[in-house]
Design a protein around this motif. Structure first.
Motif, PDB file in Angstrom:
ATOM      1  N   THR A 207     -13.491 -36.530 -39.469  1.00  0.00           N
ATOM      2  CA  THR A 207     -12.138 -36.439 -38.918  1.00  0.00           C
ATOM      3  C   THR A 207     -11.113 -36.202 -40.013  1.00  0.00           C
ATOM      4  OG1 THR A 207     -12.809 -37.986 -37.179  1.00  0.00           O
ATOM      5  CG2 THR A 207     -10.451 -37.602 -37.462  1.00  0.00           C
ATOM      6  N   GLY A 208     -11.263 -36.914 -41.125  1.00  0.00           N
ATOM      7  CA  GLY A 208     -10.336 -36.734 -42.232  1.00  0.00           C
ATOM      8  C   GLY A 208     -10.372 -35.333 -42.811  1.00  0.00           C
ATOM      9  N   SER A 209     -11.562 -34.777 -42.944  1.00  0.00           N
ATOM     10  CA  SER A 209     -11.681 -33.426 -43.496  1.00  0.00           C
ATOM     11  C   SER A 209     -11.094 -32.392 -42.546  1.00  0.00           C
ATOM     12  CB  SER A 209     -13.150 -33.110 -43.792  1.00  0.00           C
ATOM     13  OG  SER A 209     -13.939 -33.209 -42.621  1.00  0.00           O
ATOM     14  N   GLU A 210     -11.228 -32.618 -41.231  1.00  0.00           N
ATOM     15  CA  GLU A 210     -10.637 -31.693 -40.266  1.00  0.00           C
ATOM     16  C   GLU A 210      -9.112 -31.736 -40.324  1.00  0.00           C
ATOM     17  OE1 GLU A 210     -11.803 -29.403 -38.058  1.00  0.00           O
ATOM     18  OE2 GLU A 210     -13.709 -29.605 -39.075  1.00  0.00           O
ATOM     19  N   LEU A 211      -8.558 -32.931 -40.477  1.00  0.00           N
ATOM     20  CA  LEU A 211      -7.101 -33.035 -40.618  1.00  0.00           C
ATOM     21  C   LEU A 211      -6.628 -32.336 -41.882  1.00  0.00           C
ATOM     22  CD1 LEU A 211      -6.491 -36.763 -39.559  1.00  0.00           C
ATOM     23  CD2 LEU A 211      -5.957 -34.706 -38.248  1.00  0.00           C
ATOM     24  N   LEU A 212      -7.391 -32.486 -42.945  1.00  0.00           N
ATOM     25  CA  LEU A 212      -7.045 -31.813 -44.198  1.00  0.00           C
ATOM     26  C   LEU A 212      -7.109 -30.296 -44.037  1.00  0.00           C
ATOM     27  CD1 LEU A 212      -6.300 -32.854 -47.036  1.00  0.00           C
ATOM     28  CD2 LEU A 212      -8.678 -32.476 -47.694  1.00  0.00           C
ATOM     29  N   LEU A 213      -8.072 -29.839 -43.257  1.00  0.00           N
ATOM     30  CA  LEU A 213      -8.209 -28.402 -43.025  1.00  0.00           C
ATOM     31  C   LEU A 213      -7.013 -27.861 -42.239  1.00  0.00           C
ATOM     32  CD1 LEU A 213      -9.976 -25.863 -43.246  1.00  0.00           C
ATOM     33  CD2 LEU A 213     -11.072 -26.535 -41.109  1.00  0.00           C
ATOM     34  N   GLU A 214      -6.502 -28.648 -41.287  1.00  0.00           N
ATOM     35  CA  GLU A 214      -5.349 -28.214 -40.503  1.00  0.00           C
ATOM     36  C   GLU A 214      -4.119 -28.014 -41.387  1.00  0.00           C
ATOM     37  OE1 GLU A 214      -4.539 -30.846 -37.314  1.00  0.00           O
ATOM     38  OE2 GLU A 214      -6.474 -30.557 -36.327  1.00  0.00           O
ATOM     39  N   ILE A 215      -4.008 -28.833 -42.427  1.00  0.00           N
ATOM     40  CA  ILE A 215      -2.834 -28.761 -43.292  1.00  0.00           C
ATOM     41  C   ILE A 215      -2.969 -27.648 -44.325  1.00  0.00           C
ATOM     42  CG2 ILE A 215      -1.412 -30.040 -44.947  1.00  0.00           C
ATOM     43  CD1 ILE A 215      -2.455 -32.599 -43.577  1.00  0.00           C
ATOM     44  N   LEU A 216      -4.107 -27.621 -45.011  1.00  0.00           N
ATOM     45  CA  LEU A 216      -4.290 -26.710 -46.138  1.00  0.00           C
ATOM     46  C   LEU A 216      -4.985 -25.414 -45.766  1.00  0.00           C
ATOM     47  CD1 LEU A 216      -5.321 -29.305 -48.867  1.00  0.00           C
ATOM     48  CD2 LEU A 216      -3.052 -28.412 -48.351  1.00  0.00           C
ATOM     49  N   GLY A 217      -5.620 -25.365 -44.589  1.00  0.00           N
ATOM     50  CA  GLY A 217      -6.298 -24.158 -44.153  1.00  0.00           C
ATOM     51  C   GLY A 217      -7.636 -23.966 -44.838  1.00  0.00           C
TER      52      GLY A 217
ATOM     53  N   LEU B  26     -15.087 -29.509 -47.318  1.00  0.00           N
ATOM     54  CA  LEU B  26     -15.684 -29.820 -46.025  1.00  0.00           C
ATOM     55  C   LEU B  26     -17.207 -29.918 -46.080  1.00  0.00           C
ATOM     56  CD1 LEU B  26     -12.974 -29.741 -44.592  1.00  0.00           C
ATOM     57  CD2 LEU B  26     -13.981 -28.243 -42.873  1.00  0.00           C
ATOM     58  N   PRO B  27     -17.922 -28.947 -46.668  1.00  0.00           N
ATOM     59  CA  PRO B  27     -19.377 -29.084 -46.737  1.00  0.00           C
ATOM     60  C   PRO B  27     -19.830 -30.298 -47.547  1.00  0.00           C
ATOM     61  CG  PRO B  27     -18.718 -26.801 -47.150  1.00  0.00           C
ATOM     62  CD  PRO B  27     -17.470 -27.626 -47.171  1.00  0.00           C
TER      63      PRO B  27
ATOM     64  N   TYR C 235     -26.519 -24.482 -39.636  1.00  0.00           N
ATOM     65  CA  TYR C 235     -27.152 -23.852 -40.801  1.00  0.00           C
ATOM     66  C   TYR C 235     -26.463 -24.309 -42.091  1.00  0.00           C
ATOM     67  CZ  TYR C 235     -29.114 -20.717 -37.254  1.00  0.00           C
ATOM     68  OH  TYR C 235     -29.769 -20.203 -36.161  1.00  0.00           O
ATOM     69  N   GLY C 236     -25.144 -24.465 -42.041  1.00  0.00           N
ATOM     70  CA  GLY C 236     -24.419 -24.914 -43.221  1.00  0.00           C
ATOM     71  C   GLY C 236     -24.789 -26.331 -43.620  1.00  0.00           C
ATOM     72  N   ALA C 237     -24.958 -27.212 -42.627  1.00  0.00           N
ATOM     73  CA  ALA C 237     -25.348 -28.593 -42.919  1.00  0.00           C
ATOM     74  C   ALA C 237     -26.729 -28.646 -43.559  1.00  0.00           C
ATOM     75  CB  ALA C 237     -25.322 -29.418 -41.633  1.00  0.00           C
TER      76      ALA C 237
END
Length: 575
Positions: free
Chosen positions: A97-107, A116-117, A495-497
């Motif tokens: 959840t934290g990484s997804e929120l970070l992705l929303e901000i920084l793209g 994220l990975p 596949y990424g995981a």
């Protein structure tokens, strides 16, 4: 960029409740005083099979960190595994959840490609690290099988149970080898229903298959029956694993840019095919002569029809009117960008307008490109049928690239507050994973001792449920949307995981083996990982449509993997 909605983290008061309950599992110590009189219970219990001796008297157990609860009974350790597994599940949820929120901000880019990975694989990496870090070398050699069990179990579960379930819940009707979005009328037809993914998902599958190279390298001494180069093989495999990890992260960072370039090219080809098809319909004759050259008489009439002000030139405004009139509704097209690309193709004099000669030459090159394309039903210039086939092919190429530019991305209302929340979730998830990884490994090891079940099988089955459940549930929910985009994103993340398991987690594992001087004795486990990764990687690389029957193959590979390890280790004595 389409982003998946992550479940909000639950309150953590339940964690403290479980910790309080854990305190009651601390084992009692049985005195060796000869004055005690046995009631015969211990004698009868000792005659039972190891797995059934759940209430046998305990021996002294060693508390993790000197204060964590411990027990020597099977039921007590099973309870601890459940509790610590739940805590690791919470850690994985907070990190996700934290990484997804970070992705929303920084793209995307650095965050999406690098952090994220790594954050997604952090719980698994923590468990692998502590499995061989603490205790003596002998203890580490014994407990490191927990790390290998988790590594193999996580990889196999993702590519079999999770992969197959996503096929079942995401299936749509297949027509002409293409799954139709949101149309599911054929039930459980093994060949008539399934899912489609884009070409980037195929690339992710190929990368996953390549990432198994360190497993092959570290197994070379066993294949060659040479123990003298075992430590060297571990070092070489470690270097390769680190190199693959860095390369994969760089690919993830630059992949969005590459995808946009490929998508822009696919859109331009579709515009070319659309204009050619439109001109063919509006013309009163063939666009090309019998020898394949442009038919200037027909093209001159079309040129005059497009040249609204009759000045002998086609301007940006007239070209834009042509493209808007064709209505490329099936793709998300920027008309201004499309006009600029058409002018670059035609305008050889660089005067920002197109005369009849430039128009004829440009159309001739487009027709040549259409005839040279690999279409399913190629026809000669006399029928012009190849234009329809070329148009269908360019539309299919665009769909396979997975255009997500028209996805609605909600803006972040309060970036500062969201950043703080993301940082706290990431910090909390990391602390929980670091704190409870070691107790979980100890509980698995103690449960194995109490039941005589090998630690590999316990960690293979149980631990991935804790570390991958959050991602698994989200992937299944997302796949149930029954769209090519959602299916592509779901399988790409699977596949990424696995790729992160084969690079980051393998790097941690090989580092432990090399630094602590442990013996690499995991031939059967490595064979299982190789079989599953290569089979599913080849599957992903050679096709983008997966009928329902492919899920049966995936489901079969899970029990097959367990049975193979058991047979190789305990029947043929590989271990």
């Amino acid at each position: 960029m389409a982003r998946r909605s992550k479940p909000k983290p639950k309150p953590i008061f339940t964690l403290f409740f479980f910790l309080i309950l854990c305190g009651f599992t601390y084992g009692r110590f049985i005195s060796d005083s000869p004055d005690l009189v046995s009631d015969g219970v211990h004698t009868r219990a000792s005659t039972l099979p190891p797995f059934l001796r759940l209430y046998a008297a305990e021996e002294a157990c060693e508390q993790t960190y000197g204060f964590m609860p411990c027990t020597s009974t099977a039921l007590g350790n099973l309870f601890l595994i459940i509790v610590y597994g739940f805590l690791m599940f919470q850690a994985a949820t907070y990190l996700s959840t934290g990484s997804e929120l970070l992705l929303e901000i920084l793209g995307p880019g650095i965050v999406g490609g690098l952090f994220l990975p790594i954050l997604g694989a952090l719980p698994d990496a923590m468990l692998i690290l502590v499995s061989g870090l603490s205790g003596s070398k002998e203890t580490a050699q014994s407990q490191v099988s927990v790390g290998m069990g988790l590594l193999a179990g996580s990889t196999v579960m993702l590519l079999t149970v999770i992969w197959g379930t996503c096929i079942v819940v995401g299936k749509c009707d297949i027509q002409n080898s293409v799954a139709i979005d949101s149309k599911d009328t054929r039930g459980f037809s093994l060949t008539g229903s399934g899912v489609c993914t884009d070409v980037w998902t195929s690339y992710a599958g190929i990368i996953m298959a390549i990432s198994v190279i360190p497993y092959l390298v570290v197994q070379l001494p066993q294949f060659l029956h040479s123990n003298s180069v075992g430590r060297l093989a571990v070092l070489i495999a470690l270097i390769i694993s680190v190199s693959l990890l860095i390369s994969y992260c760089l690919y993830q960072v630059f992949q969005p840019w590459v995808q946009r370039r490929r998508l822009d090219y696919a859109k331009h080809k579709h515009v070319i095919s659309g204009i050619l098809q439109h001109l063919k319909k509006k013309s009163l004759g063939k666009l090309s002569t019998e020898d394949g050259k442009p038919n200037e008489e027909v093209l001159k009439k079309l040129f005059k029809a497009i040249d609204e002000n009759e000045d002998g030139f086609l301007s940006r405004t007239e070209l834009r009117a042509l493209i808007v009139g064709i209505q490329f509704n099936e793709i998300n097209l920027d008309e201004s960008d499309a006009v600029e690309k058409v002018i670059r193709d035609f305008d050889k004099s660089l005067d920002s307008q197109i005369d009849f000669n430039e128009f004829t030459t440009g159309i001739g090159k487009w027709l040549e490109e259409a005839r040279g394309a690999k279409v399913q039903k190629h026809s000669g210039p006399d029928t012009m049928k190849y234009l329809d086939n070329f148009h269908e092919q360019t539309r299919r190429e665009h769909d396979l690239l997975g255009d997500q530019t028209d996805e609605i991305v909600e803006g972040v209302e309060n970036p500062k507050l969201t950043s703080i929340k993301a940082a706290l979730l990431l910090l909390l998830g990391t602390i929980i994973a670091a704190a409870f990884a070691d107790p979980l490994v100890d509980a698995v090891d103690n449960f194995s001792s109490a039941t005589s079940i090998p630690t590999f099988f316990i960690s293979f089955i149980a631990l991935p449920l804790a570390t991958n459940s959050s991602e698994a549930v989200t992937a299944i929910i997302f796949a149930s949307r029954k769209k090519l985009r959602s299916a592509s994103l779901t399988f790409s993340e699977i596949y990424g995981a696995v790729t992160m398991n084969n690079t980051l987690c393998m790097t941690v594992f090989l580092s432990l083996v090399y630094v602590r001087g442990l013996v690499w004795d995991f031939t059967s486990e490595v064979l299982v990982i190789l079989i599953v990764c290569i089979v599913m990687g080849v599957f992903a690389s050679i096709r983008t449509t997966f009928p329902l029957w492919t899920s049966l193959l995936a489901f079969f590979l899970y029990p097959f993997s367990l049975a193979l390890v058991y047979v190789l280790d305990y029947v043929f004595g590989w271990s």
